[in-house]
Design a protein around this motif. Structure first.
Motif, PDB file in Angstrom:
ATOM      1  N   PHE A  29       0.856  -1.184   0.000  1.00 39.52           N
ATOM      2  CA  PHE A  29       0.000   0.000   0.000  1.00 39.52           C
ATOM      3  C   PHE A  29       0.896   1.240   0.000  1.00 39.52           C
ATOM      4  O   PHE A  29       1.835   1.314   0.796  1.00 39.52           O
ATOM      5  N   HIS A  30       0.583   2.203  -0.874  1.00 40.85           N
ATOM      6  CA  HIS A  30       1.282   3.493  -0.890  1.00 40.85           C
ATOM      7  C   HIS A  30       0.255   4.557  -0.531  1.00 40.85           C
ATOM      8  O   HIS A  30      -0.774   4.676  -1.187  1.00 40.85           O
ATOM      9  N   LEU A  31       0.561   5.351   0.500  1.00 39.08           N
ATOM     10  CA  LEU A  31      -0.407   6.293   1.058  1.00 39.08           C
ATOM     11  C   LEU A  31      -0.221   7.726   0.573  1.00 39.08           C
ATOM     12  O   LEU A  31      -0.652   8.665   1.232  1.00 39.08           O
ATOM     13  N   GLY A  32       0.400   7.884  -0.576  1.00 39.39           N
ATOM     14  CA  GLY A  32       0.434   9.206  -1.192  1.00 39.39           C
ATOM     15  C   GLY A  32       1.716   9.981  -1.000  1.00 39.39           C
ATOM     16  O   GLY A  32       2.598   9.617  -0.251  1.00 39.39           O
ATOM     17  N   ASP A  33       1.736  11.060  -1.714  1.00 36.82           N
ATOM     18  CA  ASP A  33       2.852  11.972  -1.891  1.00 36.82           C
ATOM     19  C   ASP A  33       3.994  11.283  -2.607  1.00 36.82           C
ATOM     20  O   ASP A  33       5.041  10.998  -2.067  1.00 36.82           O
ATOM     21  N   CYS A  34       3.712  11.077  -3.711  1.00 39.77           N
ATOM     22  CA  CYS A  34       4.239  10.850  -5.030  1.00 39.77           C
ATOM     23  C   CYS A  34       3.586   9.637  -5.678  1.00 39.77           C
ATOM     24  O   CYS A  34       4.067   8.517  -5.617  1.00 39.77           O
ATOM     25  N   ILE A  48       3.117  -8.337  -7.227  1.00 36.34           N
ATOM     26  CA  ILE A  48       2.676  -8.078  -5.855  1.00 36.34           C
ATOM     27  C   ILE A  48       1.446  -7.169  -5.925  1.00 36.34           C
ATOM     28  O   ILE A  48       1.516  -6.073  -6.475  1.00 36.34           O
ATOM     29  N   PRO A  49       0.307  -7.613  -5.391  1.00 34.29           N
ATOM     30  CA  PRO A  49      -0.882  -6.752  -5.393  1.00 34.29           C
ATOM     31  C   PRO A  49      -0.559  -5.396  -4.762  1.00 34.29           C
ATOM     32  O   PRO A  49       0.116  -5.323  -3.732  1.00 34.29           O
ATOM     33  N   PHE A  50      -1.058  -4.335  -5.390  1.00 34.14           N
ATOM     34  CA  PHE A  50      -0.679  -2.974  -5.025  1.00 34.14           C
ATOM     35  C   PHE A  50      -1.911  -2.077  -5.020  1.00 34.14           C
ATOM     36  O   PHE A  50      -2.782  -2.206  -5.878  1.00 34.14           O
ATOM     37  N   ASP A  51      -1.968  -1.182  -4.067  1.00 30.78           N
ATOM     38  CA  ASP A  51      -3.036  -0.178  -4.042  1.00 30.78           C
ATOM     39  C   ASP A  51      -2.444   1.102  -3.496  1.00 30.78           C
ATOM     40  O   ASP A  51      -1.492   1.075  -2.699  1.00 30.78           O
ATOM     41  N   GLN A  52      -3.016   2.238  -3.925  1.00 32.33           N
ATOM     42  CA  GLN A  52      -2.528   3.509  -3.436  1.00 32.33           C
ATOM     43  C   GLN A  52      -3.619   4.558  -3.438  1.00 32.33           C
ATOM     44  O   GLN A  52      -4.653   4.397  -4.085  1.00 32.33           O
ATOM     45  N   VAL A  53      -3.368   5.613  -2.666  1.00 36.53           N
ATOM     46  CA  VAL A  53      -4.230   6.785  -2.618  1.00 36.53           C
ATOM     47  C   VAL A  53      -3.356   8.010  -2.830  1.00 36.53           C
ATOM     48  O   VAL A  53      -2.163   7.979  -2.536  1.00 36.53           O
ATOM     49  N   PRO A  54      -3.936   9.098  -3.345  1.00 37.67           N
ATOM     50  CA  PRO A  54      -3.146  10.311  -3.545  1.00 37.67           C
ATOM     51  C   PRO A  54      -2.947  11.075  -2.237  1.00 37.67           C
ATOM     52  O   PRO A  54      -3.767  10.995  -1.313  1.00 37.67           O
ATOM     53  N   GLY A  55      -1.847  11.824  -2.192  1.00 33.55           N
ATOM     54  CA  GLY A  55      -1.584  12.697  -1.057  1.00 33.55           C
ATOM     55  C   GLY A  55      -1.856  14.140  -1.405  1.00 33.55           C
ATOM     56  O   GLY A  55      -2.309  14.458  -2.518  1.00 33.55           O
ATOM     57  N   ASN A  56      -1.554  15.023  -0.481  1.00 30.71           N
ATOM     58  CA  ASN A  56      -1.799  16.442  -0.708  1.00 30.71           C
ATOM     59  C   ASN A  56      -0.869  17.042  -1.763  1.00 30.71           C
ATOM     60  O   ASN A  56      -1.177  18.101  -2.307  1.00 30.71           O
ATOM     61  N   CYS A  57       0.222  16.381  -2.083  1.00 29.43           N
ATOM     62  CA  CYS A  57       1.145  16.861  -3.126  1.00 29.43           C
ATOM     63  C   CYS A  57       0.858  16.228  -4.483  1.00 29.43           C
ATOM     64  O   CYS A  57       1.556  16.522  -5.452  1.00 29.43           O
ATOM     65  N   ASP A  58      -0.121  15.348  -4.558  1.00 27.10           N
ATOM     66  CA  ASP A  58      -0.466  14.660  -5.807  1.00 27.10           C
ATOM     67  C   ASP A  58      -1.662  15.337  -6.460  1.00 27.10           C
ATOM     68  O   ASP A  58      -2.602  15.730  -5.774  1.00 27.10           O
ATOM     69  N   PHE A  59      -1.614  15.432  -7.773  1.00 26.88           N
ATOM     70  CA  PHE A  59      -2.766  15.947  -8.511  1.00 26.88           C
ATOM     71  C   PHE A  59      -3.389  14.780  -9.263  1.00 26.88           C
ATOM     72  O   PHE A  59      -2.936  14.402 -10.340  1.00 26.88           O
TER      73      PHE A  59
END
Length: 155
Positions: A29-34, A48-59
């Motif tokens: 899991f990647h929790l944002g900011d890039c 490898i199963p992967f999921d992510q959400v955007p951070g405040n620096c991501d558009f």
């Protein structure tokens, strides 16, 4: 099962690759900011199963700010944390965890590793894997039906 939790990579894909090599996770899991860093990591480890959400620096206007995922029988919320005001307190996050009956609330944003438990909910901030001085990551482990969370320095 071992889940690698990363946040705030800020361009440092090499540290993320090192964390994968050290932990041999079944999920990431990647929790944002890039956001793009997360895509690069997934390209490097497509099996490898992967999921992510955007951070405040991501558009990423088409991406939801948070995701509720189910791993085995556990409810986990992935978010960057800025929409819950985690730099000030975990009060709003705690209300959300209770309202959504979460087992794990995963967030980043502060760049500070944190493990906390409130009621049945674990709160895990993996810190910043991109930090040039003290990069860190988190692990969620499920062994024999038991859930645990931890943070680790990438030294």
């Amino acid at each position: 099962m071992k889940i690698l939790v990363l946040s705030d990579s800020h361009g440092n894909v090499r540290n993320m690759e090192e964390a994968v090599a050290r932990t041999a996770p079944r999920m990431i899991f990647h929790l944002g900011d890039c956001w793009r860093d997360g895509e690069r990591l997934h390209d490097r480890f497509p099996d490898i199963p992967f999921d992510q959400v955007p951070g405040n620096c991501d558009f990423c206007p088409g991406e939801p700010a948070e995701r509720l995922v189910f791993v085995e029988d556990y409810r986990m919320l992935l978010c960057h944390g800025h929409t819950y005001g985690v730099k000030q307190s975990l009060l709003t996050a705690g209300f959300a965890a209770e309202e959504q009956n979460l087992d794990v609330f995963l967030f980043g944003h502060t760049h500070r590793p944190l493990v906390d438990r409130r009621g049945k909910t674990f709160f895990l901030n993996p810190g910043s894997i991109g930090d040039p001085r003290r990069p860190s990551y988190g692990l969620v482990t499920i062994t024999g039906g038991k859930l645990d969370v931890s943070t680790h320095l990438l030294e």
